[in-house]
Design a protein around this motif. Structure first.
Motif, short mmCIF file in Angstrom:
data_model
loop_
_atom_site.label_atom_id
_atom_site.label_comp_id
_atom_site.label_asym_id
_atom_site.label_seq_id
_atom_site.Cartn_x
_atom_site.Cartn_y
_atom_site.Cartn_z
N ASN A 243 5.60 4.02 -4.36
CA ASN A 243 4.57 4.89 -4.96
C ASN A 243 3.38 4.05 -5.43
O ASN A 243 2.61 4.48 -6.29
N LYS A 244 3.29 2.86 -4.89
CA LYS A 244 2.18 1.95 -5.21
C LYS A 244 2.08 0.89 -4.11
O LYS A 244 2.95 0.82 -3.23
N ASP A 245 1.07 0.07 -4.16
CA ASP A 245 0.90 -1.00 -3.18
C ASP A 245 1.98 -2.06 -3.38
O ASP A 245 2.20 -2.54 -4.51
N ILE A 246 2.65 -2.45 -2.28
CA ILE A 246 3.70 -3.47 -2.37
C ILE A 246 3.47 -4.58 -1.35
O ILE A 246 2.82 -4.36 -0.32
N LYS A 271 0.68 6.04 2.40
CA LYS A 271 -0.67 6.15 1.86
C LYS A 271 -1.00 4.96 0.96
O LYS A 271 -2.14 4.78 0.55
N TYR A 272 0.04 4.14 0.68
CA TYR A 272 -0.16 2.93 -0.11
C TYR A 272 -0.12 1.71 0.82
O TYR A 272 0.44 1.75 1.90
N ARG A 273 -0.70 0.64 0.36
CA ARG A 273 -0.75 -0.58 1.18
C ARG A 273 0.62 -1.29 1.21
O ARG A 273 1.35 -1.27 0.22
N ILE A 274 0.90 -1.89 2.37
CA ILE A 274 2.09 -2.73 2.52
C ILE A 274 1.60 -4.08 3.03
O ILE A 274 1.16 -4.20 4.18
#
Length: 336
Positions: A243-246, A271-274
């Motif tokens: 639920n956030k950029d990881i 929708k978050y960055r990986i």
């Protein structure tokens, strides 16, 4: 006798000691040698001078079995450096000993045989060679060696024998700082489970996470032959709850490539960055999609230092053995 000169004069002529014999005498000796079919015994000459012009590179069997693309550059670096100084390299594969004293005696005997002028050890973390092995060989048996294996622990960096290694502790610290500055909220480290200890890169990661209160943990597989499924089982829980950029920091570029492939195969569309970061900067790392952000280990520079160290120490053994730390280079690409 055939040339009508003394043994000493013949030796000077054959070895081109120009200031001790005339050009005419040398020509006469060389002509006579040719007539007699005489060929100098270079091995006997080296034995008499207590020199072999051979260096031995002891290379980890683990690296061979893994077909490690990064460490083969170290071999090429050693070969390149020795070629320039007209020395030969004997490459010996290394597997861990059940009794380390047997290893000590084996290499002490090799050194005493005068078959090599110096030994370069390049072992893997997996080999778990105790520090006292190199210390005893160098300090008690007088073996001219250099170890290119990075210390296992951050608090054991200073050695009483020659060692050359890359500054992986600070390399990981700097990479983590970059990840944090890029606003990634969770950072996971993917690598092998070493069971009884944390390699220095793990220590660096854990130290950083502790001092910054960052979110993340070690994700470990069981062997160097990790499968796609094994890596997937490590990263899947992180992706499911994302639920956030990881960011995934990997032990090497091979693991980083595997992670990128899995994101593609599993059609992960978050929708978050990986972010993904590797280590070693193998040639393939710049050709993936996206190209891998990584830490470049200067194996060629480490190799040159190793060759120079054993050659210098063969001529003049230092009172204080050199401990050389080589800087790494952070290479930013598109994966993070």
């Amino acid at each position: 006798q055939r040339a009508g000169v003394s043994t000493t004069t013949a030796s000077f002529a054959l070895n081109n000691v120009t200031d001790r014999v005339s050009a005419k005498t040398r020509s006469n000796v060389l002509k006579t040698a040719k007539e007699l079919g005489y060929v100098p015994n270079t091995n006997a000459s080296k034995l008499r001078k207590n020199v072999s012009d051979n260096l031995m590179l002891v290379y980890s069997q683990v690296f061979l079995e893994e077909q490690n693309a990064s460490t083969t550059r170290f071999i090429l670096g050693v070969l390149s450096a020795t070629k320039k100084i007209k020395k030969d390299v004997i490459i010996k594969s290394f597997s861990p000993y059940e009794d380390w004293d047997v290893m000590i005696q084996s290499y002490a005997h090799l050194w005493a045989s005068r078959k090599v002028d110096g030994i370069i050890f390049f072992c893997a973390v997996d080999d778990n060679v105790p520090d006292y092995v190199f210390s005893k060989l160098y300090n008690e048996y007088g073996v001219n060696l250099v170890n290119a294996t990075a210390p296992a622990k951050a608090n054991e960096l200073q050695k009483d024998y020659p060692i050359v290694y890359d500054d992986s502790y600070n390399a990981v610290q700097n990479a983590l700082e970059f990840i944090t500055n890029e606003k990634f909220k969770e950072i996971y480290y993917i690598g092998m489970d070493y069971k009884n200890f944390y390699p220095i890169r793990y220590q660096s990661y854990l130290d950083y996470m502790k001092k910054t209160d960052a979110i993340g943990k070690l994700l470990t597989y069981n062997s160097i032959y990790r499968s796609y499924d094994e890596i997937w089982n490590l990263i899947q829980p992180c992706l499911e709850k994302q639920n956030k950029d990881i960011a995934f920091m990997c032990w090497n570029d091979v693991d980083a490539i595997t992670v990128l492939e899995l994101l593609r195969i599993k059609e992960i569309n978050s929708k978050y960055r990986i972010g993904v970061i590797g280590y070693d900067d193998i040639p393939t790392a710049s050709h993936t999609t996206p190209a891998i952000t990584t830490i470049s280990t200067p194996h060629d520079i480490i190799a040159k230092h190793c060759v120079k160290t054993v050659c210098d120490n063969f001529e003049n053994r230092p009172t204080n053995p050199q401990n050389i730390v080589v800087d790494t280079k952070f290479i930013r690409r598109k994966s993070l």
